[in-house]
Design a protein around this motif. Sequence first.
Motif, short mmCIF file in Angstrom:
data_model
loop_
_atom_site.label_atom_id
_atom_site.label_comp_id
_atom_site.label_asym_id
_atom_site.label_seq_id
_atom_site.Cartn_x
_atom_site.Cartn_y
_atom_site.Cartn_z
N ALA A 1 5.59 7.09 8.57
CA ALA A 1 4.76 7.56 7.47
C ALA A 1 4.49 6.39 6.55
O ALA A 1 5.38 5.56 6.30
CB ALA A 1 5.45 8.68 6.70
N PHE A 2 3.28 6.32 6.06
CA PHE A 2 2.96 5.28 5.09
C PHE A 2 3.63 5.62 3.77
O PHE A 2 3.97 6.77 3.49
CB PHE A 2 1.45 5.16 4.93
CG PHE A 2 0.79 4.59 6.15
CD1 PHE A 2 0.77 3.22 6.36
CD2 PHE A 2 0.25 5.42 7.12
CE1 PHE A 2 0.20 2.69 7.52
CE2 PHE A 2 -0.33 4.89 8.28
CZ PHE A 2 -0.35 3.53 8.47
N ALA A 3 3.82 4.59 2.95
CA ALA A 3 4.52 4.79 1.68
C ALA A 3 3.68 5.62 0.73
O ALA A 3 2.45 5.47 0.68
CB ALA A 3 4.83 3.43 1.05
N VAL A 4 4.35 6.47 -0.03
CA VAL A 4 3.73 7.06 -1.21
C VAL A 4 3.70 5.99 -2.29
O VAL A 4 2.67 5.72 -2.92
CB VAL A 4 4.49 8.31 -1.68
CG1 VAL A 4 3.86 8.90 -2.92
CG2 VAL A 4 4.57 9.34 -0.57
N VAL A 5 4.86 5.38 -2.47
CA VAL A 5 5.03 4.22 -3.35
C VAL A 5 6.19 3.43 -2.77
O VAL A 5 7.13 4.00 -2.22
CB VAL A 5 5.41 4.65 -4.79
CG1 VAL A 5 5.82 3.45 -5.62
CG2 VAL A 5 4.27 5.39 -5.47
N SER A 6 6.13 2.11 -2.86
CA SER A 6 7.29 1.30 -2.47
C SER A 6 7.45 0.15 -3.44
O SER A 6 6.54 -0.14 -4.22
CB SER A 6 7.10 0.76 -1.05
OG SER A 6 6.11 -0.24 -1.04
N ALA A 7 8.62 -0.45 -3.40
CA ALA A 7 8.85 -1.61 -4.26
C ALA A 7 9.86 -2.55 -3.62
O ALA A 7 10.83 -2.11 -2.99
CB ALA A 7 9.36 -1.17 -5.63
N ALA A 8 9.62 -3.84 -3.79
CA ALA A 8 10.59 -4.87 -3.43
C ALA A 8 11.15 -5.44 -4.72
O ALA A 8 10.39 -5.68 -5.68
CB ALA A 8 9.93 -5.97 -2.62
N ALA A 9 12.46 -5.61 -4.76
CA ALA A 9 13.08 -6.23 -5.92
C ALA A 9 14.05 -7.30 -5.44
O ALA A 9 14.87 -7.05 -4.56
CB ALA A 9 13.82 -5.18 -6.76
N LEU B 1 5.10 -4.09 -5.92
CA LEU B 1 4.96 -2.69 -5.54
C LEU B 1 3.95 -2.54 -4.42
O LEU B 1 2.99 -3.32 -4.31
CB LEU B 1 4.49 -1.85 -6.74
CG LEU B 1 5.51 -1.69 -7.85
CD1 LEU B 1 5.21 -2.64 -8.99
CD2 LEU B 1 5.53 -0.25 -8.34
N GLY B 2 4.19 -1.53 -3.59
CA GLY B 2 3.29 -1.24 -2.48
C GLY B 2 2.65 0.13 -2.61
O GLY B 2 3.18 1.03 -3.26
N SER B 3 1.48 0.26 -2.00
CA SER B 3 0.74 1.53 -1.98
C SER B 3 0.37 2.04 -3.36
O SER B 3 0.21 3.24 -3.58
CB SER B 3 1.50 2.61 -1.20
OG SER B 3 1.56 2.28 0.17
N VAL B 4 0.24 1.12 -4.31
CA VAL B 4 -0.22 1.50 -5.65
C VAL B 4 -1.60 0.93 -5.96
O VAL B 4 -2.25 1.36 -6.90
CB VAL B 4 0.77 1.06 -6.76
CG1 VAL B 4 2.10 1.76 -6.60
CG2 VAL B 4 0.95 -0.46 -6.77
N ALA B 5 -2.03 -0.04 -5.16
CA ALA B 5 -3.30 -0.72 -5.43
C ALA B 5 -3.87 -1.23 -4.11
O ALA B 5 -3.22 -1.12 -3.06
CB ALA B 5 -3.10 -1.89 -6.39
N ILE C 1 -3.15 3.65 -8.36
CA ILE C 1 -2.87 3.85 -9.80
C ILE C 1 -3.01 2.53 -10.56
O ILE C 1 -2.89 2.50 -11.78
CB ILE C 1 -1.47 4.45 -10.03
CG1 ILE C 1 -0.40 3.64 -9.30
CG2 ILE C 1 -1.44 5.91 -9.57
CD1 ILE C 1 1.03 4.06 -9.63
N LEU C 2 -3.28 1.47 -9.84
CA LEU C 2 -3.44 0.16 -10.47
C LEU C 2 -4.61 -0.58 -9.80
O LEU C 2 -4.79 -0.49 -8.58
CB LEU C 2 -2.17 -0.68 -10.31
CG LEU C 2 -0.98 -0.30 -11.21
CD1 LEU C 2 0.32 -0.90 -10.66
CD2 LEU C 2 -1.22 -0.77 -12.64
N GLY C 3 -5.36 -1.27 -10.59
CA GLY C 3 -6.35 -2.20 -10.04
C GLY C 3 -7.52 -1.57 -9.32
O GLY C 3 -8.26 -2.25 -8.63
N PHE C 4 -7.73 -0.28 -9.47
CA PHE C 4 -8.85 0.37 -8.78
C PHE C 4 -10.11 0.29 -9.63
O PHE C 4 -10.07 -0.09 -10.80
CB PHE C 4 -8.50 1.82 -8.44
CG PHE C 4 -8.14 2.67 -9.62
CD1 PHE C 4 -9.11 3.37 -10.33
CD2 PHE C 4 -6.81 2.80 -10.03
CE1 PHE C 4 -8.78 4.16 -11.42
CE2 PHE C 4 -6.47 3.59 -11.12
CZ PHE C 4 -7.45 4.27 -11.82
N SER C 5 -11.20 0.69 -9.02
CA SER C 5 -12.47 0.66 -9.75
C SER C 5 -13.21 1.96 -9.47
O SER C 5 -12.79 2.76 -8.63
CB SER C 5 -13.32 -0.53 -9.28
OG SER C 5 -13.75 -0.31 -7.94
#
Lengths: 349, 752
Positions: A240-248, A264-268, A150-154
């Motif tokens: 299972a791999f993340a759908v979405v993850s985040a470190a804060a 964030l992980g698995s978004v880009a 959802i981010l940084g794709f082409s």
Amino acid sequence: MNRFDYARPATLAEAVTAGALPNAAYLASGTNLMDLMKGGVARPSLLVDIGRLPGLDRIELLEDGGARIGAMVRNADLAYHPAFARRFPAVAEALLSGASAQLRNAATTGGNLLQRTRCAYFYDTASACNKRDPGAGCDAVGGENRLHAILGFSAQCIATHPSDFCVPLTALDAVVELLGPQGPREVKLEDFHLLPGSTPERETVLEPGELITAVRLPAAAADFAAHARYVKIRERTSYAFAVVSAAACLRLQGGVVTQARIALGSVALKPWRARAAEAALCGQRADAAAFRQAAETALQDASPSGDNAFKIELARRVVVRALSLAASGTPARLPALPASAFSGEVAHA
Amino acid sequence: MPEITLAQGQAHIRMGSSIGQPLTRWEGVLKTTGTARFAADQHQAGMVYACLAVSSIARGRVTSLDVAAARAHPGVIEVMTPANAPALALHPDAKHHPFMFRLDLLQSDAVRFANQPIAVVIAQTLEAATEGAALLAPRYEEQPARTGLDSATPFTPPFIGAGSPGAESHGDIEAGFAAASVRIEVEYDTPAQYHNPMEPHAIVAAWDGDRLSIDTPSQGMAMAQQRIAGLFGISPENIHIRSPFLGGGFGCKGMISGPQILGIMAARLVGRPVKLVLRREQMFGPVGHRAPTRQTLHLGADADGQLTALIHHARTATSTFDDFIEPAANASHSLYASPAIRTTHDAVRIDTGTPLFMRAPGEAPGSAALESAIDEMALACGMDPLAFRLKNYADVAPMTGKPFSSKALRACYQQGGERFGWAARPTAPRQMRDANGMLVGWGMGTAVFPALMFPAQAAAVLRRDGSGVVEIGAHDMGQGAWTALAQIAADALGLDRAHLEFRSGSSDLPDAGIAGGSAHTASAGSAIHGAGADVIAKLAALAMGDEASPLFGAGNAGVIARGGRLHRRDDEARSETYGEILARAGLEEIAGRGAVAPDQAAQAAYAMQAHGAVFAEVTVDPDFGQIRVTRLVGAFAAGTVINPRMVRSQYLGGMIWGVSFALHEHAAMDKRSGRTMNANFAEYHVPVNADVPSIEAILVDEHDEHVNALGVKGVGEIGITGTVGAIANAVWHATGVRVRSFPITLEQVMGL
């Protein structure tokens, strides 16, 4: 799988010489590479086994408060290193949320950085994939892409980088130590992976033969130890791999955020550092409104690459949850289900 | 660790009986120490390795294969293609009966589904065969794939499942709806799922002239023998199948598959023993699957919550070249009393491998939809879901009016509900939270599965040394069949388990029928029971006719066989050992046989099925929609329990499969290509241990005099039924969101 040569160099110098040969690949534990070779996705003609090189398996807690993690340190060994986990709890939490116990016992620090995307079209040699076969096209576009970027794709590539470990590492300004035929150099992890653009086949800044020798966490990374969490959304409770993850990771003073780190992980196609959100949080009270605003900022450039619009709002909510958990303090012990939304279980670590 | 209670085991133990004891699996140590040899572990002198090459398109034809490149690869011995495949005696598309499925055995260059075998590479090593297959680099003439339930005009199949009528009706539907004050019409989708036993299909095949020996996992060795015999034009007696261990079957090893036959063809082609093992991704196509369904339920009820009419229609898909119609709507035949019930099916032909029986075929998707719809109807009637089910409890079979041979479903509801704490459930959704603020929901479903039985045979021998032998070609898929059957055998021969030699798992032994339909214990067990009765009767005749025997003249009083002795029934102190009887008769041993078939009269008179009630608790993260099944309680009644440990495991396994169906399992198919994109265990999700934190199965007592001589009903599949609906209903109860598409995923309930 194709026939290949196998080398087991005794020194780092020999390794990088061998690794620079055409179509060579480094072999650490092989948890990803072996699958790729069995599926015909990777067809190296030379495997350079770095498993027995001296000095790559050390966890060094540096006197300045940072840490240096050898490239061959196993995920489980790092996560269960008590002093490391105390300094960098979000890193330990991310590690233990990844894969399965068996895989974590084998998988290495350097290998984690270099794991390939889970995009099904990349793994399927009958599908078009610009990453595997530059110029072939991208069958993920318009295909099964519910979990894609959802981010940084082409237009050429909408895959994601699946690592958990890299997410807090990126948030905490980790540095990757490299050794190549031209000698050693360092790269910030944030700059290590490349977005796809028009060259999705080029995934990292590694030059031919360059080998990851260590990952370093700077001293400042330990300053967040009291308020550092990782949250991972996955479709089953383990393996299972993340759908979405985040470190804060937060530093707080009197309920006010003085420093924030968010990734964030698995978004880009790379672990996604949310610097604008971090900046927006500084000076704010650590409350739900500020966290929601930070999450909006973190995802302001997001857009669906396919049937995955839900991931944008999900990612916002994951950022909010990670920030809220971080603000309320790192738990004294790792949760039994690390990085899971479901807690309240008996801790095992 | 999942919570597994064994507290109930003792209740089923009968003194002096092997039946009812919670024995551990006979092969447990072999499996846990790695010494059990599965088919793929077998080696033979001179054996070579075969690897399938499979199609990457779903429809079209193969225009070229680079056979030269494969043959040039070091170690490659031969490449089997339509050009050189050994001739078959019977075309694999011939279909003489419904259980004869069409196979893709390199008869032409046509491609009918993705992952269809298009060549077999045979080499000195597995690695060479695998690389040889990759080097074939097939080219295709591709046609657009027809995928999904809307891609073709549906047809109405005359027969569904194992041969049931495709449409059935009872009562006056129109009158039923006219009498209804509450009506709902709801549609549910279930996805394609692929059987994935841990052990993929594997075969080691060796020819000796026209004699064929095979190591392969099979749920039906006698049927496999017949199929192979027909294809190769040899006598079934010349085919020797060994199948002592299966690493799971779930239906995909019921009929011998195309890839297994290709292993036999490869062995014939190269004149050497051949081993062929499917790669995991090759399990997604040529060995069957559970077809997707779209089901519509139309329910009517009166003001008191009594159903007045029920229509269940299921659309499904089958292949373009063969028929297997998932009988999903038939799930509505057997559970709820309604004066009018109509079930119908239609299907589309798409470019897929032929679907097949997969654990609880029809019942699993059908129950998912029915139990969800019943929950929706209970809500529409303003009733508690359990109260609604009790209100519509069927005291006789709803479609036929037959009495049940036995039905302890009320006890299942009562015991399961009590154990779960159902009475405390608020009717409205979103009423419960846990300490962490997670939404908590409770749901339930009714479980049901027909009590089937197939013809089976067994042989029994008593020896002068006091030991006995029972032989039967039964199939242990991991469910513990041999363990339970040996318990039946021990009782049938009146021997302690230690004095019994139990031989099984080979096609050279008497035909035990198929291990399917949850009927193996009933079928094979009844045959063993019959063989035991036969040999004991012969032994008793010897003794009762022998003046030297203490049993002489027992006559009508008869004898009891126990502990290796025959006792007079009217005076148990008068007894002697089997060995003494045989010795006096000058016999080394005495043999008996048993052959059973379903009792037609009993089947005509009674409806026979196992029942259960499943209660589920889920927690749902209110922000993420992430769902976790925190508690499952199932209570099941299935007649006589041969081995409570094995039976409980079957229930738990079925319920966990229900978790999988409800929340995880689906083939992610690319609608453009017709290919399954998650054909591996990292991405084709089934639950892990951590997904099942608390699961319990209660074994409810039930006595059945009609199903078979042992009073046994099947337990292998029923656990899936009820569970899927229970979880879906719990998700609704937690969130207030009714998801009608399985699996239930987080974006459906995260409240976007």
